[in-house]
Design an enzyme around this catalytic site. Structure first.
Site, short mmCIF file in Angstrom:
data_model
loop_
_atom_site.label_atom_id
_atom_site.label_comp_id
_atom_site.label_asym_id
_atom_site.label_seq_id
_atom_site.Cartn_x
_atom_site.Cartn_y
_atom_site.Cartn_z
N ASP A 1 0.84 -1.20 0.00
CA ASP A 1 0.00 0.00 0.00
C ASP A 1 0.87 1.25 0.00
O ASP A 1 2.07 1.20 0.32
CB ASP A 1 -0.91 -0.01 1.23
CG ASP A 1 -2.26 0.64 0.98
OD1 ASP A 1 -2.38 1.42 0.01
OD2 ASP A 1 -3.19 0.39 1.76
N ASP B 1 -10.56 1.54 -3.09
CA ASP B 1 -10.94 1.13 -1.74
C ASP B 1 -12.44 0.96 -1.60
O ASP B 1 -12.91 0.51 -0.56
CB ASP B 1 -10.45 2.16 -0.71
CG ASP B 1 -8.97 2.01 -0.40
OD1 ASP B 1 -8.39 0.95 -0.72
OD2 ASP B 1 -8.38 2.96 0.16
#
Length: 737
Positions: free
Chosen positions: A458, A522
């Site tokens: 990430d 997301d």
């Protein structure tokens, strides 16, 4: 200086031509687009006219457009030597054509003291790659402001399309008329950005998924960048991109160079689907493409984030692993919260040690349980970031990237004023070799200690005021990240890596050369994902786009969707779950297991076939699918994203099949009896038992479709008829889930 070749350079492959003429001493780009065939006219007779109130010679559109040739559009090279040598006059000194479809063109300007070597190739499938390398031949430093890669666009192009977005709403299209002037999309995020264009396209009026001429480019770079279409007053248009450099970011010492990122470009005479064909062929032709070398299918993945968030209790995680394995999950990923000091998102980044308090036995009990169930184990990391509240920041405040070099109050020894926090974190200065080595060492140690098959990598903030030692450093930071990924892959070749960046904040072919998939967003809301995945898939094939079934009520939008809609949406990607599946009701668990089995059945097709997207006139309906390259089978999804102006959808066409082949079409999922999905008193008759039709009939006339409730979808299976199938014998095969 070398002598330019007498013959033009004509690169041809897969229906695409690039034609460059050298008669003026400069590589003049005459054509990029449809294949011109092997025979060319006498190019010396095809020079442009000279208008009034203009230069006395025709203006050349060079491989690097330059004012010294009279080009008045956006220049391809901007640089100087302390304000001098500001306008280069590059001329060809060599052309090497190593093989069919590729060449290297070298230009130089001895007075300016620069040489530019350009690689260009057209790959199988028609995708063009182009990059420049500039070398400083002079005795003084050369300050480079921009070096762009551009290509000509046909005069038929009248519209521009690109993508934009934000967090949880990535990859949304925007279209505008092509007017005189320059349309520029700038990305100053230090990463690709949630609002990145992904693809910048120019095309004929009204071009769509399946029709119209399209010229499109993508820059394979994960840092700051610009993409542009430049329509010049003389009637010519170029499309291109470049790295967006900070003030003084690239100053070349004598005998050093700078290399641009690859520009990827495609031309299609059959709309945007033709552009996707070119990109998909390139991706799947790579020797390191997932599955290409190993033959391994893309594993069904469970990520635990939306199941437990930071609540890392071992009994819960073990129960979740057992439940997932029973459903048919093949990879289990432990997300954020496993390392020292990490109880929420305000602390701990940089301390890449297993938290001894939370995990007294280390990760081994969970890893052993997961692998004991026959699943791979994956782990979340965010190696490019650092929390100010971390042992690493307290020990090495000078490893925090920033704009200045003076001391920061509260951070003695730091490298100066810090950028504003983003998600309570700062950027770790990986340009610093000690910081880079620390991160590599910690990740390498984790991968050696545990059976980790997958890293969810990430990167959760923009690189605002990115600096090293007081100088802008987005360029060097991007290269340092690339090198970190490259070295880890070299040390652990069996480990797959996902590129996540607050979802889809880093989706580009630069990062995808070093990773095995991207996390498109997301947001797991199926309605939002219909648009996000559709347009991300314009460039990136589905096997590289993480697509998960989230909880019934979305974490990011609070929308509630039936399982069938969430599953139909996730099917066209690298399928997975992000959901606490421990306590599903019996019928829901049975349905989810059946969906996973269905994905596995169609996974070979979904991850190898041609993507097709219909130009559906009803904006409430979308149809997309994947068709095998031999035309033998296809899987389509008809999706209702809103209420329609029409009482019923009527006949919907299924494109991309072999026109004269006979096919069997069956409704696959959800079952016709599912009252949540359909709003009608009676189905079209064919829905219960399937129907036989030719590819031509399906593409031109289509089939009457059921009335779907808004935010629901229907999977359709299409198989080519053989002597033993019902389509050839007149029988009926019923297939309902």
């Amino acid at each position: 200086m070398g002598v330019p070749p007498a013959e033009p350079l004509h690169l041809r492959r897969s229906g695409t031509s690039l034609l460059i003429d050298f008669s003026t001493g400069e590589p003049a780009m005459l054509h990029f687009g449809a294949d011109l065939g092997p025979a060319l006219p006498d190019l010396s007779l095809l020079g442009d006219a000279v208008p009034h109130s203009a230069l006395d010679i025709p203006v050349t559109l060079g491989l690097i457009p330059q004012a010294s040739s009279g080009w008045r559009g956006r220049p391809g090279l901007r640089g100087h030597r302390n304000g001098q040598a500001f306008s280069a006059r590059l001329r060809v000194v060599g052309v090497e054509q190593a093989e069919a479809g590729s060449a290297v063109i070298t230009q130089a300007d001895a007075e300016a003291g620069v040489t530019v070597r350009t690689e260009v190739r057209i790959n199988d499938g028609g995708l063009l790659q182009l990059r420049h390398r500039l070398h400083n031949d002079g005795a003084d430093p050369y300050s480079l402001d921009e070096l762009a890669a551009v290509l000509p666009v046909g005069r038929a192009a009248t519209e521009v399309l690109d993508l934009t977005g934000r967090w949880c709403r990535e990859s949304h299209p925007q279209r505008l008329p092509l007017h005189q002037g320059t349309w520029v999309r700038s990305g100053r995020h230090g990463r690709t950005g949630h609002d990145a264009p992904l693809l910048l396209a120019a095309g004929t009026a009204g071009f769509g998924n399946r029709h119209g001429q399209v010229w499109a480019v993508h820059l394979g770079w994960s840092g700051n960048h610009e993409s542009f279409v430049d329509a010049v007053a003389d009637g010519r248009t170029v499309i291109g991109a470049s790295e967006l450099l900070g003030a003084g970011e690239i100053v070349l010492a004598p005998d050093t160079g700078y290399e641009t990122p690859w520009l990827f470009a495609a031309y299609s005479a059959a709309g945007l689907d033709g552009i996707s064909d070119a990109f998909y062929a390139w991706f799947r032709g790579r020797p390191h493409h997932p599955g290409s070398r190993s033959g391994k299918a893309r594993p069904v993945t469970l990520n635990v984030w939306e199941a437990v968030y930071f609540d890392h209790r071992l009994p819960v995680l073990l129960e979740l692993a057992e439940s997932a394995a029973g459903l048919g999950v093949e990879r289990y990923v432990l997300d954020d919260g496993w390392f020292r000091g990490r109880r929420n998102d305000t602390a701990g980044l940089g301390d890449w040690y297993v938290d001894e308090e939370r995990w007294p036995g280390g990760l081994a009990p969970l890893v052993d349980a997961v692998t004991g169930h026959g699943m791979e184990f994956g782990l979340w990391v965010e190696p490019e970031m650092i929390s100010e509240d971390s042992d690493l920041a307290r020990a090495h405040p000078d490893w925090i990237a920033g704009p200045a070099t003076h001391a920061t109050p509260g951070l003695p020894g730091s490298n100066g004023r810090l950028p504003e926090r983003w998600r309570h974190q700062q950027v770790l200065d990986l340009v610093n070799p000690d910081a880079w080595q620390y991160v590599f060492g910690r990740l390498d140690a984790l991968l050696r200690e545990y059976r980790i098959s997958y890293l969810k990598w990430d990167q959760n903030r923009d690189l605002t005021e990115m600096g090293h030692a007081g100088r802008p450093s987005v360029h060097d930071q991007t290269l340092a990240v690339y090198r970190l990924l490259d070295e880890l892959r070299k040390a652990h070749p069996g480990v797959e890596i996902e590129s996540c960046s607050s979802g889809g904040g880093r989706v580009d072919l630069g990062i995808l050369e070093r990773t095995d998939r991207i996390w498109a967003s997301d947001c797991n809301d199926a309605l939002e994902r219909q648009t996000i995945q559709r347009w991300t898939g314009l460039v990136v094939p589905p096997e590289l786009v993480g697509s998960h079934v989230g909880p019934t009520t979305s974490h990011t939008t609070a929308r509630t969707h039936d399982l069938s809609f969430r599953a139909v949406t996730a099917m066209f990607g690298h399928f997975g779950l992000e959901w606490d599946v421990r306590h599903l009701a019996g019928s829901e668990r049975t349905e989810l297991a059946a969906v996973i089995a269905l994905f596995k059945e169609y996974r070979p097709l979904l991850h190898s076939g041609r993507m097709v997207r219909a130009d559906e006139p009803d904006p409430s309906l979308r149809l997309h699918g994947v068709v095998s390259h031999d035309g033998a089978e296809a899987l389509f999804a008809l999706v209702s994203v809103a209420t329609s102006y029409a009482e019923f959808p009527g006949r919907i066409c299924l494109p991309g099949l072999l026109p004269d082949a006979a096919y069997r079409v069956e409704a696959l999922y959800p079952a016709a009896e599912d009252r949540r999905a359909f709003l009608q008193t009676e189905h079209p008759a064919w829905l219960a038992g399937g129907v036989d039709a030719t590819g031509r009939f399906l593409a031109e006339s289509g089939l009457p479709m059921p009335v779907l409730n808004p935010e629901h979808g229907l999977l359709l299976a299409v198989r080519r008829a053989t002597a033993d199938t019902p389509a050839a014998t007149g029988g009926h095969a019923v297939r309902n889930s």
